[in-house]
Structures are given as structure tokens and as C-alpha cells.
Design a protein around this motif. Structure first.
Motif, PDB file in Angstrom:
ATOM      1  N   VAL A  24     -14.387 -19.968  35.687  1.00 40.77           N
ATOM      2  CA  VAL A  24     -13.794 -19.614  35.873  1.00 40.77           C
ATOM      3  C   VAL A  24     -12.845 -21.258  35.297  1.00 40.77           C
ATOM      4  CG1 VAL A  24     -11.508 -19.543  37.893  1.00 40.77           C
ATOM      5  CG2 VAL A  24     -13.950 -18.532  37.440  1.00 40.77           C
ATOM      6  N   LEU A  25     -13.082 -22.630  35.712  1.00 38.98           N
ATOM      7  CA  LEU A  25     -12.386 -22.896  34.990  1.00 38.98           C
ATOM      8  C   LEU A  25     -11.665 -23.752  33.491  1.00 38.98           C
ATOM      9  CD1 LEU A  25     -14.245 -26.208  36.496  1.00 38.98           C
ATOM     10  CD2 LEU A  25     -11.982 -24.983  37.313  1.00 38.98           C
ATOM     11  N   GLU A  26     -13.246 -23.014  32.839  1.00 32.56           N
ATOM     12  CA  GLU A  26     -13.055 -23.112  31.535  1.00 32.56           C
ATOM     13  C   GLU A  26     -11.714 -21.518  31.348  1.00 32.56           C
ATOM     14  OE1 GLU A  26     -15.014 -21.150  27.252  1.00 32.56           O
ATOM     15  OE2 GLU A  26     -16.492 -21.594  28.620  1.00 32.56           O
ATOM     16  N   LYS A  27     -11.347 -20.655  31.632  1.00 31.03           N
ATOM     17  CA  LYS A  27     -10.682 -19.506  31.029  1.00 31.03           C
ATOM     18  C   LYS A  27      -9.278 -19.962  31.818  1.00 31.03           C
ATOM     19  CE  LYS A  27     -13.788 -16.381  29.804  1.00 31.03           C
ATOM     20  NZ  LYS A  27     -13.381 -15.723  28.541  1.00 31.03           N
ATOM     21  N   ILE A  28     -10.077 -21.259  32.960  1.00 29.16           N
ATOM     22  CA  ILE A  28      -8.027 -21.456  33.388  1.00 29.16           C
ATOM     23  C   ILE A  28      -7.094 -22.849  31.956  1.00 29.16           C
ATOM     24  CG2 ILE A  28      -6.968 -22.919  34.878  1.00 29.16           C
ATOM     25  CD1 ILE A  28      -8.567 -22.004  37.538  1.00 29.16           C
ATOM     26  N   ARG A  29      -8.335 -23.675  31.447  1.00 26.86           N
ATOM     27  CA  ARG A  29      -7.789 -24.412  30.630  1.00 26.86           C
ATOM     28  C   ARG A  29      -7.723 -23.514  29.139  1.00 26.86           C
ATOM     29  NH1 ARG A  29     -12.719 -27.279  32.585  1.00 26.86           N
ATOM     30  NH2 ARG A  29     -14.234 -25.504  30.683  1.00 26.86           N
ATOM     31  N   GLU A  30      -8.380 -22.396  29.216  1.00 28.19           N
ATOM     32  CA  GLU A  30      -6.855 -21.125  28.441  1.00 28.19           C
ATOM     33  C   GLU A  30      -5.789 -21.028  28.076  1.00 28.19           C
ATOM     34  OE1 GLU A  30      -9.107 -17.686  26.654  1.00 28.19           O
ATOM     35  OE2 GLU A  30     -11.167 -19.066  27.010  1.00 28.19           O
ATOM     36  N   PHE A  31      -5.547 -20.591  29.193  1.00 30.56           N
ATOM     37  CA  PHE A  31      -4.488 -20.949  30.136  1.00 30.56           C
ATOM     38  C   PHE A  31      -3.756 -21.775  29.901  1.00 30.56           C
ATOM     39  CE2 PHE A  31      -1.148 -21.175  34.001  1.00 30.56           C
ATOM     40  CZ  PHE A  31      -0.388 -20.261  33.896  1.00 30.56           C
ATOM     41  N   VAL A  32      -3.918 -22.558  30.226  1.00 31.18           N
ATOM     42  CA  VAL A  32      -3.171 -24.073  30.081  1.00 31.18           C
ATOM     43  C   VAL A  32      -2.219 -24.216  28.571  1.00 31.18           C
ATOM     44  CG1 VAL A  32      -3.373 -27.049  30.304  1.00 31.18           C
ATOM     45  CG2 VAL A  32      -4.221 -24.944  31.586  1.00 31.18           C
ATOM     46  N   ALA A  33      -3.606 -24.385  27.725  1.00 33.41           N
ATOM     47  CA  ALA A  33      -3.230 -24.521  26.664  1.00 33.41           C
ATOM     48  C   ALA A  33      -2.419 -23.081  25.854  1.00 33.41           C
ATOM     49  CB  ALA A  33      -5.247 -23.797  25.816  1.00 33.41           C
ATOM     50  N   ALA A  34      -2.199 -21.801  26.022  1.00 37.90           N
ATOM     51  CA  ALA A  34      -1.153 -21.364  26.024  1.00 37.90           C
ATOM     52  C   ALA A  34      -0.084 -21.486  26.949  1.00 37.90           C
ATOM     53  CB  ALA A  34      -2.446 -19.645  26.557  1.00 37.90           C
ATOM     54  N   MET A  35       0.114 -22.206  27.615  1.00 39.26           N
ATOM     55  CA  MET A  35       1.466 -22.422  28.495  1.00 39.26           C
ATOM     56  C   MET A  35       2.075 -23.902  27.176  1.00 39.26           C
ATOM     57  SD  MET A  35       2.644 -20.877  30.510  1.00 39.26           S
ATOM     58  CE  MET A  35       3.682 -22.141  31.727  1.00 39.26           C
ATOM     59  N   ALA A  36       1.288 -24.547  26.936  1.00 40.82           N
ATOM     60  CA  ALA A  36       1.396 -25.907  26.216  1.00 40.82           C
ATOM     61  C   ALA A  36       2.105 -25.151  24.564  1.00 40.82           C
ATOM     62  CB  ALA A  36       0.625 -26.983  26.167  1.00 40.82           C
ATOM     63  N   LYS A  37       1.809 -24.109  24.374  1.00 37.12           N
ATOM     64  CA  LYS A  37       2.123 -23.538  22.884  1.00 37.12           C
ATOM     65  C   LYS A  37       3.782 -22.915  23.085  1.00 37.12           C
ATOM     66  CE  LYS A  37      -2.527 -23.976  20.892  1.00 37.12           C
ATOM     67  NZ  LYS A  37      -3.773 -23.761  20.444  1.00 37.12           N
ATOM     68  N   GLY A  38       3.900 -22.582  23.867  1.00 38.47           N
ATOM     69  CA  GLY A  38       5.075 -22.138  24.547  1.00 38.47           C
ATOM     70  C   GLY A  38       4.620 -20.401  25.102  1.00 38.47           C
ATOM     71  N   GLY A  39       3.875 -19.842  25.902  1.00 31.46           N
ATOM     72  CA  GLY A  39       3.392 -18.899  26.685  1.00 31.46           C
ATOM     73  C   GLY A  39       3.859 -17.770  25.948  1.00 31.46           C
ATOM     74  N   PRO A  40       4.181 -16.832  26.356  1.00 31.38           N
ATOM     75  CA  PRO A  40       5.275 -15.970  25.959  1.00 31.38           C
ATOM     76  C   PRO A  40       6.050 -15.853  24.644  1.00 31.38           C
ATOM     77  CG  PRO A  40       6.751 -16.672  27.642  1.00 31.38           C
ATOM     78  CD  PRO A  40       5.519 -17.235  28.020  1.00 31.38           C
ATOM     79  N   ALA A  41       7.138 -17.466  24.666  1.00 32.45           N
ATOM     80  CA  ALA A  41       7.497 -17.998  23.684  1.00 32.45           C
ATOM     81  C   ALA A  41       7.369 -17.919  22.296  1.00 32.45           C
ATOM     82  CB  ALA A  41       8.895 -18.890  24.241  1.00 32.45           C
ATOM     83  N   LYS A  42       6.131 -18.206  22.546  1.00 34.24           N
ATOM     84  CA  LYS A  42       5.194 -18.810  20.869  1.00 34.24           C
ATOM     85  C   LYS A  42       5.741 -18.447  20.006  1.00 34.24           C
ATOM     86  CE  LYS A  42       0.887 -19.771  19.282  1.00 34.24           C
ATOM     87  NZ  LYS A  42      -0.355 -19.237  19.311  1.00 34.24           N
ATOM     88  N   ASP A  43       4.938 -16.458  19.987  1.00 33.80           N
ATOM     89  CA  ASP A  43       5.299 -15.039  19.179  1.00 33.80           C
ATOM     90  C   ASP A  43       7.070 -15.834  18.228  1.00 33.80           C
ATOM     91  OD1 ASP A  43       3.193 -14.685  19.132  1.00 33.80           O
ATOM     92  OD2 ASP A  43       3.123 -13.240  19.495  1.00 33.80           O
ATOM     93  N   GLU A  44       7.763 -15.905  19.443  1.00 34.26           N
ATOM     94  CA  GLU A  44       9.261 -16.282  19.128  1.00 34.26           C
ATOM     95  C   GLU A  44       9.864 -17.581  18.111  1.00 34.26           C
ATOM     96  OE1 GLU A  44      13.312 -17.040  21.527  1.00 34.26           O
ATOM     97  OE2 GLU A  44      11.758 -15.711  22.323  1.00 34.26           O
ATOM     98  N   LEU A  45       9.122 -18.189  18.499  1.00 35.57           N
ATOM     99  CA  LEU A  45       9.093 -19.277  17.930  1.00 35.57           C
ATOM    100  C   LEU A  45       8.730 -19.632  16.741  1.00 35.57           C
ATOM    101  CD1 LEU A  45       8.008 -22.512  20.726  1.00 35.57           C
ATOM    102  CD2 LEU A  45       9.636 -22.436  19.524  1.00 35.57           C
ATOM    103  N   GLU A  46       7.183 -18.689  15.925  1.00 32.73           N
ATOM    104  CA  GLU A  46       6.686 -19.181  14.809  1.00 32.73           C
ATOM    105  C   GLU A  46       7.489 -17.894  13.744  1.00 32.73           C
ATOM    106  OE1 GLU A  46       4.432 -20.053  13.918  1.00 32.73           O
ATOM    107  OE2 GLU A  46       4.087 -21.148  15.821  1.00 32.73           O
ATOM    108  N   SER A  47       8.311 -17.125  14.162  1.00 31.13           N
ATOM    109  CA  SER A  47       8.946 -16.106  13.873  1.00 31.13           C
ATOM    110  C   SER A  47      10.793 -16.898  13.620  1.00 31.13           C
ATOM    111  CB  SER A  47       9.044 -14.952  14.297  1.00 31.13           C
ATOM    112  OG  SER A  47      10.648 -15.171  15.536  1.00 31.13           O
ATOM    113  N   LYS A  48      11.016 -18.107  14.474  1.00 30.38           N
ATOM    114  CA  LYS A  48      12.444 -18.561  13.836  1.00 30.38           C
ATOM    115  C   LYS A  48      11.975 -19.238  12.940  1.00 30.38           C
ATOM    116  CE  LYS A  48      15.118 -16.629  17.428  1.00 30.38           C
ATOM    117  NZ  LYS A  48      15.310 -17.653  19.060  1.00 30.38           N
TER     118      LYS A  48
END
Length: 355
Positions: free
Chosen positions: A151-175
Motif C-alpha cells: 500500500v505504501l508503495e502505491k501511495i508513493r506512486e500517487f505522491v510522485a504523480a502529484m509532484a509532476k502536476g497530477g491531472p495538469a501534467k498532460d496540459e503542461l506537456e502540450s503547452k
């Protein structure tokens, strides 16, 4: 001073007719709570913890509850995540016996998951729903041993995704603005000739630069703390694993030998002793598990006893990375706060060495 509308246009951030936030110059904030709910649910639900080992099947069921807030702030392409969440995950276990299959259910709760502690694993509590039967205790112990790390490993994946922008990551890449065109590659001979023409920097200049400031991407932490005790007493506390367990309420392993290894806060911090002088000096190579692999800071704790019963500790920690391997930029702040609040202040409170 120029009148309104007459300034140099190169320094004016104008509203565009198409509403585009060019290069993300302005602050933008994206609510990430529902995205976090969906992401954590996909990461945590339906995980197989045990698949018949020892006659026990154990798996997570669903993300039952997620409360709090989550968002990302973005400006000029820089991502600043913010979140304070609590979550509850249900699990179930089944054991086969001669009398038939017996089932038990429980929950795993993370009461506080926040960006300020992004470089540390959160607290995870495991409970059983219903009576504490032998099967229930067995399933709970199995979840703590095998399910908690998963469970903690999966939570670390969530933390890493948030650090990269969460749902805004794809938007950042496109801009991201595409480059106007790559410069043509230089011919090998020309590149070698240019390399040979560049003079080597003077050794004195290099040495001066190295001494003048921290390496790029790293910081130094310095603090001075006062305790009402003998220097040898607090040295002993810092080098004794049983006392570490006492004042931190966490597991610790500490070698008292030069070259020996240590592990603190349930393995979150590890390192090696470089120099030890009883009551005078502790020098160590020191790192968090969330730092980039192979990267260590240098810690020096110098003990001074200006008068009997009074000890001054001077801490200097160099080569502390500004970001961890997940992209979180709160490493220096969290490390400094950890020394002050989780170590020095707790020693004062537990052992009565003054405020």
C-alpha cells in the motif's frame, strides 16, 4: 515613470484575446480532489496481498473514503502540489479449513497524507471489523507484514504523480513551446578544434568558486541548539538505539563504530559513521530513502560544554538535495524541521534537558 499603456511591451504581461496563459506566466490552480480519488482507487483497490500462501487469501477491496483537499499550483511551468488527505481502504481475507471457508474483513487507514511530508511514508493503521478471532489476528498480522509495504508503495506512486502536476501534467506537456529548430550538428573535426581552443580554468578560480557557495541543486543546513545536560549524556542518547526508539517511538539500529551503519525512523534515514569522538563529535554520511539513489549528505554534530551542565550542539549538514527523486522541492525544509522538532525538541521533552 511611463504612463499606463506606454511602457516597454517586453515587460508587460497582456491579456490575450484567445485567453492563453502563455508559458503559464500567471498562477493557475487545478483542483485535484476527484482526480486523486480516482487515482488512489485505481492504485489501491483490488491488490492481491496473499494468494493462498499458508492457506490464506488476502486482498484489498476498495477505497471506501477519501477526505481533505488536493490541488496543484502552476506558474511558468513550475508545479507546486498541495494536499492534505485522509483515506480508508477496505480489505478481506479468506482461509480454507476442514469446516469450510472462513472470511474476515478489515480496514487500512491513512489518517494524514500531506505534501509537507512527501519525503516520508505516512502512518498506516490496520484494523479488523468484528471480533478478534484467531483468523482475524492472523489476517491483520499478514496485512501488516505483506500488505502495508504494498500500500505504501502505491501511495508513493500517487505522491510522485502529484509532484509532476497530477491531472495538469498532460496540459503542461502540450503547452511547452517547441524549439524553433535544432542547431545543426558541428562536424567532428570542428567540435574537436573548438574543444582544444577552450582554455582550462585556473585552479585557484575553481577552488574559490567551490568554497563560495553550495553546489547547484544542493543546500547546507546549520543550527545551534542548547541543552541543560552534560555533553557525554546527549552524545550517548544520539548513539544509543534503545533511547532513539524511546524518544522517537520508531525503530532504530545504530552502530557505535566508525564505518558502522545506522538506520533511523523505521529505515527512513540510513547512513554510515565517519568519525566519532565521545562527547565531542559525530560525523556521518546521511540520507533519506526518498533521495536520489546513491546520494548522501554529510552531517557534523559538534558538542561544546561551555559550563558544567550546559551543552551546545552545532549541527552542519552539507549536500542536502533541493528535490527528492519524486520531484518534491521541500527536502531542505523538511530535513531542518525534522532535526528541530522530531529530534532535538523531543530529547528535551523526554529526558528533561530544558526548553
Amino acid at each position: 515613470m511611463a504612463k499606463y499603456g506606454e511602457g516597454d511591451k517586453r515587460w508587460i504581461v497582456e491579456e490575450r484575446a484567445d485567453g492563453t496563459n502563455v508559458h503559464n506566466w500567471h498562477w493557475t490552480e487545478r483542483d485535484c480532489l476527484e482526480w486523486s480519488r480516482a487515482r488512489l482507487s485505481s492504485l489501491l483497490a483490488g491488490l492481491t496481498v496473499l494468494d493462498g500462501e499458508g492457506g490464506l487469501t488476502l486482498r484489498t477491496v476498495a477505497l471506501d473514503k477519501l477526505d481533505g483537499e488536493a490541488y496543484v499550483n502552476i506558474r511558468k511551468g513550475k508545479v507546486i502540489p498541495g494536499y492534505e488527505l485522509s483515506l480508508t481502504l477496505s480489505w478481506e481475507a479468506e482461509a480454507a479449513s476442514e469446516a469450510g471457508a472462513a472470511k474476515v474483513a478489515g480496514a487500512a487507514e491513512v489518517p494524514y497524507l500531506a505534501d509537507e511530508n512527501a519525503d516520508e511514508d505516512p502512518d498506516l493503521r490496520v484494523t479488523v471489523r468484528g471480533d478478534e478471532t484467531p483468523l482475524a489476528r492472523r489476517a491483520k498480522d499478514a496485512f501488516l507484514a505483506r500488505g502495508k509495504p504494498l500500500v505504501l508503495e502505491k501511495i508513493r506512486e500517487f505522491v510522485a504523480a502529484m509532484a509532476k502536476g497530477g491531472p495538469a501534467k498532460d496540459e503542461l506537456e502540450s503547452k511547452k513551446t517547441p524549439t524553433k529548430g535544432a542547431a545543426p550538428a558541428a562536424a567532428p573535426g570542428a567540435a574537436q578544434a573548438a574543444k582544444e581552443q577552450v582554455p582550462a580554468p585556473a585552479p585557484a578560480a575553481k577552488e574559490k568558486k567551490a568554497k563560495g557557495k553550495d553546489k547547484e541543486g544542493f543546500k547546507t543546513i546549520e543550527m545551534t541548539e542548547k541543552f541543560y545536560c552534560r555533553a557525554k549524556d546527549i552524545y550517548e542518547i544520539l548513539m544509543d538505539e534503545n533511547r532513539w526508539k524511546g524518544f522517537t517511538q520508531s525503530n532504530a539500529r545504530i552502530s557505535r563504530e566508525v564505518g558502522g551503519e545506522f538506520s533511523l525512523f523505521d529505515g527512513s534515514i540510513t547512513g554510515v559513521n565517519e568519525e566519532l569522538q565521545e562527547g565531542k563529535l559525530i560525523a556521518q554520511k546521511w540520507r533519506f530513502g526518498s533521495w536520489p539513489d546513491g546520494l548522501y549528505s554529510s552531517v557534523r554534530l559538534v558538542f561544546d560544554e561551555p559550563e558544567s551542565g550546559v551543552t551546545i550542539i552545532k549541527l552542519k549538514q552539507t549536500d542536502v538535495p533541493e528535490e527528492d527523486k519524486y520531484g518534491n522541492s521541500t527536502v531542505v525544509e523538511n530535513t531542518e524541521r525534522g532535526w528541530r522538532e522530531l529530534i532535538f525538541q523531543r530529547i528535551r521533552g523526554v529526558f528533561g534537558f530544558g526548553i
